[in-house]
Write an enzyme that holds these catalytic residues in place. Structure first.
Site, mmCIF file in Angstrom:
data_model
loop_
_atom_site.group_PDB
_atom_site.id
_atom_site.type_symbol
_atom_site.label_atom_id
_atom_site.label_comp_id
_atom_site.label_asym_id
_atom_site.label_seq_id
_atom_site.Cartn_x
_atom_site.Cartn_y
_atom_site.Cartn_z
ATOM 1 N N GLU A 1 -8.787 -1.408 18.530
ATOM 2 C CA GLU A 1 -8.249 -0.052 18.449
ATOM 3 C C GLU A 1 -8.217 0.566 19.845
ATOM 4 O OE1 GLU A 1 -6.875 1.174 15.792
ATOM 5 O OE2 GLU A 1 -7.395 -0.657 14.707
ATOM 6 N N GLY B 1 -3.298 -0.272 17.811
ATOM 7 C CA GLY B 1 -4.281 -1.323 18.046
ATOM 8 C C GLY B 1 -3.651 -2.473 18.809
ATOM 9 N N ASN C 1 39.676 19.284 -17.876
ATOM 10 C CA ASN C 1 38.970 18.300 -18.695
ATOM 11 C C ASN C 1 37.744 18.829 -19.409
ATOM 12 O OD1 ASN C 1 37.752 18.627 -16.140
ATOM 13 N ND2 ASN C 1 36.732 16.651 -16.289
ATOM 14 N N LEU D 1 0.844 -1.192 0.000
ATOM 15 C CA LEU D 1 0.000 0.000 0.000
ATOM 16 C C LEU D 1 0.882 1.245 0.000
ATOM 17 C CD1 LEU D 1 -2.752 -1.116 2.557
ATOM 18 C CD2 LEU D 1 -2.534 -1.614 0.100
ATOM 19 N N ARG E 1 1.072 14.935 5.797
ATOM 20 C CA ARG E 1 1.875 15.353 6.948
ATOM 21 C C ARG E 1 3.350 15.531 6.614
ATOM 22 N NH1 ARG E 1 -0.278 11.014 11.247
ATOM 23 N NH2 ARG E 1 -0.716 9.897 9.297
#
Length: 453
Positions: free
Chosen positions: A157, A143, A371, A10, A17
């Protein structure tokens, strides 16, 4: 394992944030996007196919995840309706039929393959759901994993937990494994009868049990489950990654005088008996062989340092730098796309770019290989056992033969044959008394300026 497995990662979060213009999972840890670290753990779990659930920066995230030989299929999650909804974004992949479904997140870059293997072993043992948990002394809002008689009966939870349940310190990481043959049926049973009207993956535990299935939890180190939501947490993860990798290298035989000041890239290779002094930074692509010494305040990226070679202090090796056995690149020197031969010395205040320096040669202080003409780059070749005097400019393309000598302060624009001596500077002239005249004239000009004010 002979069982087939699909990993679902996921990685569709909006990264709000992080306050960033790019997806959270593209932010680097040790010079590599977070998502790539996760995919490395997936690849080590002998998984060949991954479904990547993406949102913003979908193409960039998919490209960053394509490592380790894992075939990545991207699935766009258009709405954010919870973790259960996110997993079902990969419905097409799940429906292909796998023994195991492994769900992970793109923002846990400290993850290793061990917890993933343990979860898959739990499925092989006949369980339908295997949740990866971790023990912590600060469970706070995590949880809680509620276990009875060896079975996981629920994930509670924190806001819904009783005081007894809040005392549990075994917490849900969010990562889990699902019986692939039942995955679609179980996922489609997840409802959204909750305050946020979202579909939560954690409901699978009770759903599976209600269908006669069995759920268990396996333990993982807390540090591996560390997720990232903001820049402060990004810095914490970087620190933890660096600490872990430094420890591994020191146990393998690398000496670090002040390890907390050494910063490594994800692919830094350092051999045993190498010495790394304080305040050294390694960018991607650095290979340091055993017995080499990297002195303090040096920066090494895309470079190869052979056995017995020394670098620094205050040196910079850029991509393409290749130091042979026993060679030296000293203080305030920079090498880019340059090969320094066996035993050759580039000791002070020198730039070697797009060049080869032969074995045993000595490059004097302040030497520059010129160079670049503003458009194209050209090569300089210095033969074996040559001596380049201090403050010399070698204007490429140019070759200096074996055993040649370039006088200090020279500008060399033409090839120098082997064993030849080359001067490329104006003849010195001395004007007796002229310094006094110049000084008196300068003082007169200065006095006149003061008088005018």
């Amino acid at each position: 394992m002979e069982r087939t497995c699909l990993a679902i990662i996921l990685a569709a979060g909006d990264s709000t944030r992080m306050k960033s213009s790019i997806s959270k999972v593209l932010h680097p840890i040790a010079g590599r996007p977070m998502i790539a670290h996760v995919m490395e753990a997936i690849a080590k779990t002998d998984i060949s196919t991954a479904a990547l659930v993406v949102g913003r920066d979908a193409q960039e995230v998919t490209a960053a995840a394509a490592i380790g030989g894992v075939k990545v299929e991207a699935y766009l999650q258009k709405e954010r309706l919870g973790t259960g909804h996110a997993v079902l974004a990969a419905r097409q992949a799940i429906a292909k039929g796998y023994d195991d479904i492994l769900v992970a997140y793109g923002d846990v870059p400290l993850l290793t393959d061990a917890p993933l293997r343990a979860a898959r072993e739990g499925l092989a043992a006949g369980n339908d759901i295997v949740v990866i948990g971790f023990h912590t002394q600060n469970p706070n809002a995590y949880g809680r994993l509620l276990v009875k008689d060896g079975e996981l009966i629920a994930i509670r939870e924190a806001k819904d937990a009783t005081d007894t349940e809040l005392a549990v310190t075994w917490c849900n990481s969010g990562l889990m494994a699902i019986n692939g043959r039942k995955a679609l049926d179980l996922l489609e049973r997840i409802g959204n009868d909750n305050a946020k009207r979202e579909y939560y993956l954690t409901d699978l535990v009770e759903i599976a049990r209600s269908q006669g299935g069995r759920a268990v939890a396996v333990d993982a180190p807390e540090v591996e489950m560390t997720g990232c939501n903001n820049r402060a947490e990004l810095a914490v993860i970087e620190r933890l990654w660096q600490e872990r990798r430094r420890h591994e290298l020191m146990l393998s035989g690398v000496t670090m005088i002040a390890p907390e000041t050494v910063f490594l890239a994800y692919d830094t290779v350092i051999g045993k008996d190498a010495l790394i002094e304080p305040n050294v930074v390694f960018g991607p692509g650095a290979v340091i062989e055993g017995g080499a010494v990297i002195h303090a305040f040096s920066h090494v990226e895309g470079a190869h340092v052979s056995t017995g070679a020394t670098v620094g202090p205050f040196a910079r090796l850029r991509p393409g730098a290749d130091l042979a056995d026993g060679s030296k690149v000293g203080n305030f020197c920079e090498v880019k796309n340059g090969k320094i031969g066996k035993g050759a010395k580039v000791s002070h205040l020198t730039y070697i770019g797009d060049a080869t320096v032969g074995a045993g040669s000595n490059i004097g202080a302040g030497t520059i290989t010129c160079n670049y003409d503003g458009v194209n780059k050209y090569e300089t070749h210095i033969g074996a056992n040559s001596f380049i005097g201090s403050n010399s400019s070698l204007v490429a393309p140019v070759s200096i033969g074996d055993d040649a000598y370039v006088a200090s302060g020279s500008v060399i624009t033409e090839d120098v044959p082997a064993e030849a001596l080359a001067f490329g500077r104006a003849r010195q002239e001395v004007k007796p008394g002229r310094a006094r005249v110049i000084r008196e004239r300068a003082l007169a000009i200065k006095a006149a300026k003061k008088g005018s004010h």
